[in-house]
Design a protein around this motif. Structure first.
Motif, short mmCIF file in Angstrom:
data_model
loop_
_atom_site.label_atom_id
_atom_site.label_comp_id
_atom_site.label_asym_id
_atom_site.label_seq_id
_atom_site.Cartn_x
_atom_site.Cartn_y
_atom_site.Cartn_z
N TYR A 350 -1.30 -8.68 -5.45
CA TYR A 350 -0.87 -8.73 -6.86
C TYR A 350 -1.22 -7.43 -7.57
O TYR A 350 -0.42 -6.91 -8.36
N ARG A 352 -1.55 -4.47 -6.17
CA ARG A 352 -0.68 -3.40 -5.67
C ARG A 352 0.69 -3.45 -6.35
O ARG A 352 1.30 -2.42 -6.63
N LEU A 353 1.14 -4.65 -6.64
CA LEU A 353 2.46 -4.83 -7.24
C LEU A 353 2.46 -4.61 -8.75
O LEU A 353 3.42 -4.07 -9.31
N HIS A 354 1.37 -5.01 -9.42
CA HIS A 354 1.39 -5.05 -10.88
C HIS A 354 0.31 -4.23 -11.58
O HIS A 354 0.37 -4.09 -12.81
#
Length: 372
Positions: A350, A352-354
């Motif tokens: 999460y 890494r994505l956000h």
């Protein structure tokens, strides 16, 4: 390459975290997409007479002016900024923060990056203090108009954006949520090797819930004596520091390599991050601990709901956080190993994505490029 003028009240070479870190990261991310000129720090000193008069009123428990944003100081900021911009090309402007700039009226497109509006700050951080309603209304009136006229306003959390819409009664059509990143390296792997080392990280021990964190930890320690608590930042009382299993590092400044390595070493072995804060907007440490697979327990308040997926990357607790509730979630993590280890993977994914500054920068740059 599109030109952009970056305006801040902070230097862009300080990366310790908090406002300084956000400022430096935002500036760096914009440089990858724009030809950026930095102007700052624009931060005239507070007039001593205004500060003294305000302190006297506070001691007497009388309503006082918000001297840091007095009309005279805001005018000083405006005049200094006009002088510095006089020799600049008429490039679009990008402001770090809101309130210092509200008396300056740009003649070009301008963008704003902030963690919260002034009214939210007063509500969260100055709660209980008595200010003259007329003076607070003066600042809010200027800020409301200035935000409404901006080309785009970038908030670091959904909570901050929604609060600004509510408190200022704005449509918010130019508002966007871009999130936050952290100031720690994103390791290739989660290197956690076991143990129950909880961490509490803050520059303000009491306002960020330090006492609640310690009290909950002591209850956990009664069940699992091997559990430890590492307190990074503002130090607690001597009585807490002397408790078995409690380790206090003091402040760790990430611009110092030795401190940065110590910080990252602690996160590598951290079991969970506990953050029962009562005064916050959003926090970079949730992103930073997530990079290392360390899930967080925080309040369902402020910007935390953007940073934690409840039950998947950590836990969000109803406010005010009760010691028993925090203790129970800490014990749950210990006693549900398989689900806990999955939570570590999800926290990293999460984040890494956000929750990286690279991602935040791309969102901001994309919106700027689309609107110009």
């Amino acid at each position: 390459m599109q030109k952009l003028t970056y305006i801040s009240n902070l230097a862009v070479n300080k990366t310790s975290g908090g406002g300084f870190g956000v400022n430096a990261a935002t500036f760096a991310s914009l440089q990858s997409e724009f030809d950026v000129k930095y102007i700052g720090p624009v931060s005239p000193v507070v007039r001593e007479v205004e500060q003294y008069f305000s302190k006297v009123q506070k001691l007497l428990r009388l309503p006082r002016n918000y001297y840091f944003y007095s009309d005279s100081r805001l005018s000083q900021v405006r005049d200094e900024l006009q002088l510095k911009l006089a020799t600049s090309l008429k490039a679009p402007l990008f402001f770090h923060g809101i309130t210092p700039w509200i008396k300056y009226k740009p003649e070009v497109a301008y963008f704003v990056h902030t963690d919260a509006c002034f009214a939210s700050y007063v509500d969260v951080f100055n709660n209980g203090e008595i200010f003259r309603k007329k003076d607070i209304a003066r600042i809010i009136h200027l800020e409301r108009s200035w935000l409404d006229s901006a080309t785009a306003v970038f908030f670091r959390s959904t909570w901050a954006m929604n609060e600004t819409v509510r408190l200022y009664e704005l449509a918010g059509k130019n508002f966007h949520v871009t999130g936050v990143g952290g100031f720690a390296d994103f390791p290739e792997h989660d290197s956690y090797c076991g143990g129950y080392n909880f961490v509490f990280i803050s520059k303000e021990f009491i306002p960020k819930g330090g006492q609640v964190a310690v009290d909950a930890f002591l209850k956990v320690q009664q069940v699992y004596p091997e559990a430890t608590l590492t307190i990074i930042g503002d130090e607690p009382s001597a009585a807490i520091k002397e408790r078995p299993g409690v380790v206090c590092t003091g402040m760790l400044w990430k611009e110092k390599q030795v401190d940065k390595k110590s910080f990252q070493h602690i996160l590598t072995g951290a079991f969970a991050h506990i953050h029962p804060t009562t005064k916050d907007t959003n926090t970079l440490v949730i992103a930073e601990t997530s990079y290392y697979g360390c899930p967080s327990i925080a309040p369902l308040a402020f910007g935390m709901a953007d940073q934690i997926v409840d039950g998947e990357t950590g836990f969000l607790l109803q406010t005010p956080i009760e010691i028993e509730d925090l203790k129970n979630k800490m014990l749950w993590m210990i006693e549900h190993e398989e689900i806990y280890l999955k939570m570590r993977k999800q926290a990293r994914a999460y984040a890494r994505l956000h929750q990286t500054w690279e991602g935040v920068g791309k969102k901001i740059s994309s919106i700027i490029q689309h609107t110009l």
